[in-house]
Design a protein around this motif. Structure first.
Motif, short mmCIF file in Angstrom:
data_model
loop_
_atom_site.label_atom_id
_atom_site.label_comp_id
_atom_site.label_asym_id
_atom_site.label_seq_id
_atom_site.Cartn_x
_atom_site.Cartn_y
_atom_site.Cartn_z
N LYS A 34 0.84 -1.21 0.00
CA LYS A 34 0.00 0.00 0.00
C LYS A 34 0.87 1.25 0.00
O LYS A 34 1.82 1.36 0.76
N GLN A 93 4.85 -0.25 -1.27
CA GLN A 93 5.32 -0.83 -2.54
C GLN A 93 6.83 -1.10 -2.49
O GLN A 93 7.30 -2.12 -3.01
N ASN A 111 -1.67 4.12 -6.52
CA ASN A 111 -1.49 3.47 -5.23
C ASN A 111 -0.69 4.39 -4.31
O ASN A 111 0.39 4.06 -3.84
N ILE A 145 -0.83 6.80 -0.80
CA ILE A 145 -1.53 7.13 0.44
C ILE A 145 -1.18 8.57 0.77
O ILE A 145 -0.02 8.88 1.06
#
Length: 150
Positions: free
Chosen positions: A72, A77, A95, A97
């Motif tokens: 995440k 990653q 992807n 955050i």
């Protein structure tokens, strides 16, 4: 950015007789204050046997992302890929955050001990496209030096 001068200061921090946690905090504080576009500097480490990262020392605004599952976001990653990840514009990453609306770019470099990815240094910038190969080289150097005492 004077990389040799920064490396010298990092070596000085690491050779100090303070605790590991204090060394990591000093590195975060120094990088954030020394490099104008490093707006958040922190370390994430593998959380025991769990498939997640846990926030350790950092400098910058507090984040709610103290635990990041593998895979995440940019940090998650890197925990899976074991490779550097430079994101010059976070809006181009599916992807990602978000750690705050000010963050425009991010660079994450893994830390390896005995060939195992045990954590990473994470830098957020409020500037789009600030990172160069020099940043990557500097952060790789720091991660290699940190790995010696972890």
């Amino acid at each position: 950015m004077n990389i040799e001068s920064i490396k010298t200061k990092i070596n000085s921090i690491l050779s100090n007789t303070i605790t590991t946690e204090e060394k990591l905090q000093a590195i975060c504080d120094y990088l954030k204050s020394e490099i104008s576009y490093y707006d958040w500097v922190g370390f994430y480490f593998k959380n025991g046997n769990k498939e997640e990262l846990k926030l350790a020392q950092f400098a910058g605004e507090p984040t709610e992302h103290t635990i990041i599952p593998f895979g995440k976001g940019i940090c998650g990653q890197v925990a899976v890929s074991n490779e550097n990840f430079v994101v010059q514009d976070v809006t181009e990453q599916d992807n990602y955050i978000s750690c705050g609306w000010k963050v425009k770019s991010e660079i994450v470099i893994p830390i390896f001990v005995n060939g195992e990815n045990i954590g990473q240094i994470d830098i957020d910038s409020h500037t789009i496209n600030p990172f160069t190969k020099k940043d990557e080289e500097l952060l790789e150097y720091i991660c290699k030096e940190i790995a010696v005492f972890l």
